[in-house]
Each structure stands twice: as C-alpha cells, then as structure tokens.
Design a protein around this motif. Structure first.
Motif, short mmCIF file in Angstrom:
data_model
loop_
_atom_site.label_atom_id
_atom_site.label_comp_id
_atom_site.label_asym_id
_atom_site.label_seq_id
_atom_site.Cartn_x
_atom_site.Cartn_y
_atom_site.Cartn_z
N CYS A 134 18.87 39.39 24.45
CA CYS A 134 17.82 38.49 23.96
C CYS A 134 17.71 37.28 24.88
O CYS A 134 18.72 36.61 25.15
CB CYS A 134 18.14 38.02 22.54
SG CYS A 134 18.26 39.37 21.34
N ARG A 180 18.15 25.84 22.87
CA ARG A 180 18.15 25.41 21.47
C ARG A 180 16.87 25.94 20.87
O ARG A 180 15.78 25.53 21.24
CB ARG A 180 18.23 23.90 21.34
CG ARG A 180 19.53 23.32 21.90
CD ARG A 180 19.64 21.84 21.65
NE ARG A 180 19.71 21.52 20.23
CZ ARG A 180 20.83 21.60 19.49
NH1 ARG A 180 21.95 22.03 20.06
NH2 ARG A 180 20.83 21.27 18.22
N ALA A 181 17.01 26.90 19.95
CA ALA A 181 15.85 27.59 19.40
C ALA A 181 16.03 27.78 17.92
O ALA A 181 16.96 27.28 17.32
CB ALA A 181 15.67 28.95 20.11
N GLY A 182 15.12 28.58 17.32
CA GLY A 182 15.31 28.94 15.93
C GLY A 182 14.09 28.71 15.08
O GLY A 182 13.12 28.06 15.47
N GLY A 238 13.42 23.28 20.10
CA GLY A 238 14.24 24.00 19.13
C GLY A 238 15.29 23.12 18.49
O GLY A 238 15.45 21.95 18.80
N LEU A 266 23.14 37.33 24.48
CA LEU A 266 22.18 36.24 24.60
C LEU A 266 22.16 35.70 26.02
O LEU A 266 23.20 35.53 26.65
CB LEU A 266 22.54 35.10 23.65
CG LEU A 266 22.64 35.45 22.16
CD1 LEU A 266 22.93 34.19 21.35
CD2 LEU A 266 21.38 36.14 21.66
N ARG A 307 14.08 38.69 14.80
CA ARG A 307 15.43 38.98 14.30
C ARG A 307 15.48 40.34 13.63
O ARG A 307 16.44 41.10 13.81
CB ARG A 307 15.86 37.88 13.31
CG ARG A 307 16.17 36.56 13.97
CD ARG A 307 16.56 35.49 13.00
NE ARG A 307 15.55 35.31 11.96
CZ ARG A 307 15.41 34.21 11.24
NH1 ARG A 307 16.21 33.18 11.43
NH2 ARG A 307 14.49 34.12 10.33
N VAL A 313 16.46 33.68 25.10
CA VAL A 313 16.08 32.64 24.15
C VAL A 313 16.21 31.26 24.79
O VAL A 313 16.86 31.09 25.82
CB VAL A 313 16.97 32.71 22.88
CG1 VAL A 313 16.83 34.06 22.19
CG2 VAL A 313 18.44 32.44 23.22
N ILE A 320 22.48 30.54 16.96
CA ILE A 320 21.59 31.61 17.43
C ILE A 320 22.35 32.94 17.47
O ILE A 320 21.84 33.98 17.07
CB ILE A 320 21.02 31.27 18.82
CG1 ILE A 320 20.16 30.01 18.74
CG2 ILE A 320 20.19 32.44 19.36
CD1 ILE A 320 19.73 29.48 20.09
N LEU A 369 18.46 24.88 16.96
CA LEU A 369 19.69 25.61 16.75
C LEU A 369 20.44 25.77 18.05
O LEU A 369 19.86 26.11 19.08
CB LEU A 369 19.40 26.98 16.13
CG LEU A 369 18.73 26.97 14.75
CD1 LEU A 369 18.50 28.40 14.28
CD2 LEU A 369 19.58 26.21 13.74
N TYR A 380 19.95 32.50 28.20
CA TYR A 380 19.21 31.29 27.88
C TYR A 380 18.31 30.87 29.04
O TYR A 380 18.70 30.94 30.21
CB TYR A 380 20.19 30.16 27.54
CG TYR A 380 21.06 30.49 26.35
CD1 TYR A 380 20.61 30.26 25.06
CD2 TYR A 380 22.32 31.04 26.53
CE1 TYR A 380 21.40 30.58 23.97
CE2 TYR A 380 23.12 31.37 25.46
CZ TYR A 380 22.66 31.12 24.16
OH TYR A 380 23.45 31.45 23.09
N THR A 414 14.27 34.96 18.09
CA THR A 414 14.76 34.06 17.05
C THR A 414 13.78 33.88 15.89
O THR A 414 14.12 33.29 14.88
CB THR A 414 15.11 32.68 17.62
OG1 THR A 414 13.96 32.13 18.28
CG2 THR A 414 16.26 32.79 18.61
#
Length: 329
Positions: free
Chosen positions: A27, A32-34, A41, A57, A12, A29, A48, A43, A59, A7
């Motif tokens: 990915c 909640r990331a970004g 996070g 994705l 990216r 991640v 995402i 996002l 998590y 992220t």
C-alpha cells in the motif's frame, strides 16, 4: 501488487479482500493519512498499519510523480495496480489533481514497473458527466482504456455510508429530509465489504477484464423516501418527512456561482452545491444511452450485505458513521 487509496473505507475493505485471497499487497500511503484526515492526514505509521493488517506499507506523495515511482514502486516489478484513490472534495482543482493527474502519473510508473493489469475504482455517475470530478474521472478512464494494459473499471452505485447521514437525526425524533417528494431518484447501494471483494475478484475473473463494470448491492433499487421509511420502521417511529425543494438548492448554487467569478473559495462552494444538486436529481443506476432513462434492471448486483442490515447495526451502535466527505446532512 500496489494499492493506492488504501486508507479510505473502500480501500481498507479492498486490501482485506486481497490479503484474504493470498495476494502480496503493498500500500502506497501518505506518511500521515487516514479517514477524516485533513490536509496531510492525521494518522501515524502505527495506526495506519493497524488499519491494513497483512499488507506492506510504503510512504510518499501520490500527487508527486517522482514519489510514486521512487517511493511506491521502488524500481521493483509489480503485476497489478489497484486504485481506490479519489479526490476528497470533488472541487475542480482537487478532482483534476487526484482523479486525473495522480492516476496518469501512477499509470506511467506502473508501466515502467511491468504492471499488466489495473483495477480502477471509478463511479457510476460518470455516465452523465456534468461536474468537474466526473469529467476528471472519465478522462483518466479513457487514458487507461488506451494504455495497452488489461483494465477493470468498476463503477459502483451509492455507498452505504453516503446514505447514513440521517440516522442520528431520525433517532432524535426529527423528520427525514428528502429532495422533492423523495421519489425523484433511486440507487442500489453497496457496502464497502461487498465492493472490496468485487474489486479483488477482478484480478482472477477474466470476464471482468477490459470492461467497464457498473455494480450495485444485492437489494432492489431504493428511493430516498423508501430509505426513510425503512429507517423509521426499524426505530419503531411514525414516518415523518420534510421536503426540500430542488429549486432552493439550485438557487444556492446560482448565487455561489455568481460570487465565484471573483472568489475561488465561492467557486469551490458552488461546485459542491452542484454536486449536491446532481445527486438530488440523478439516479445512481445504469443509464440507457438511447432513452436517457436510468434502468434498475440493467444495473448488476453483487454481495450479501443489505442497507437494512447496515441501518440496524448503526442503530445498535455496532458500527460507526464513517462518512467523511460523503456527509450531506
């Protein structure tokens, strides 16, 4: 393949390059990331997903070894692990938790998942490891090299985003800040896009296997003063510089370090001041181990995107200033 650190801006760009080359990309991640995210996070899953089109994705928590194996690899077989993961602050606690231990745990899970090749985004500054985050990165590099996996360790020079912090102040008519006379250091800055494509190409280019790969962008090495001159020229302004003595930054670090003996918070601030001082006096170029001199000619180049073009896009408002923790000024 599994990608860590997807992220971030470089993550990216790397995912885009991998997807463009037809790879099946997963990915791992945070829920909640970004970019610019604080702890935990900011996002959600939909946002995402929009940042990482074409990738699947999963998590979990990269700092939890069980989560990496259970939620990331999920008991499946993978060919490649790509990591663009890095500590957000560079403080000792954060660095050893992310730059070292999280990667150690991911490497162990990768071996169990059948991974044969790991591509690692590192940093060129580990050549002269005076700071905690550099020592943590270097410690994991050594573990990867001796892991038995094929490895590609990529050490980029300065990023465009780390050299973009003064565009707005110069647009406002303020002087460009430099340490010393602005000629103490130099770098060969590289864009996120060019770096992402370079990382993706490590999978297929056997000349990049089992090697440490310093890499810069397509331009000649540039000093901070030259960066300022470039920016003033693009804005049509008369160049104005303000020199910041290195001794001032060193003094701030000394005071914070003294306070840090009784306050962990001040110790973290001292480490951050040390990071600033390091970048103010060390070039981001290949270091000749015999002479101790940074060598622009020995620093490889790649890509087509230039710092001048990046500045022009920033000035026109065609791209954003997504520095996050790369912010200095």
């Amino acid at each position: 393949m599994l990608v860590l650190g997807a992220t971030g801006t470089i993550g990216r760009a790397t995912v885009r390059a991998l997807v463009d080359r037809g790879h099946e990309v997963v990915c791992f991640v945070r829920p909640r990331a970004g970019p610019r995210a604080g702890p935990g996070g900011k996002l959600g899953a939909d946002a995402i997903g929009q940042m990482l089109p074409g990738a699947s994705l999963r998590y979990g928590d990269v700092t939890d070894a069980g989560s990496v194996a259970r939620d990331g690899f999920c008991g499946e077989t993978f060919d490649v692990l790509v990591s663009c993961l890095a500590s957000r602050t560079g403080t000792a606690r954060d660095a050893w938790k992310i730059d070292h231990q999280a990667h150690v745990d991911a490497l162990a899970a990768a071996k169990q998942a059948g991974v044969a090749h790991m591509v690692l985004l590192s940093a060129i500054c580990v050549q002269k490891p005076l700071l905690a985050f550099q020592q943590a990165k270097l410690a994991f590099e050594r573990e990867l090299i001796h892991s038995g996996l094929t490895y590609s360790i990529v050490r980029p020079t300065a990023f465009f985003k780390s050299l973009s912090g003064q565009v707005d102040r110069v647009k406002q008519g303020k002087p460009f800040l430099v340490f010393g006379d602005g000629r103490l250091t130099a770098c060969k800055p590289i864009s996120d896009g060019d770096l992402g494509r370079y990382l993706a190409d490590c999978l297929d280019d056997e000349e990049r296997w089992n090697r440490i790969l310093p890499i810069g962008g397509p331009d000649d090495a540039i000093t901070p003063r030259q960066q300022g001159e470039m920016l003033f020229a693009q804005l049509g302004h008369e160049p104005r510089f303000r020199q910041v003595p290195l001794a001032l930054l060193g003094g701030i670090r000394w005071v914070l370090a003294a306070l840090g003996r009784v306050s962990p918070r001040m110790a973290d601030k001292a480490e951050l001041a040390g990071i600033g001082l390091y970048y103010a006096r060390e070039s981001m170029l290949v270091l000749n181990p015999e002479t101790g001199v940074y060598d622009a000619d020995a620093t490889p180049s790649t890509g087509t995107e230039t710092l001048a073009g990046h500045y022009a896009r920033l000035i026109r408002g065609e791209t954003g200033d997504d520095r996050g923790d790369h912010a200095v000024f």
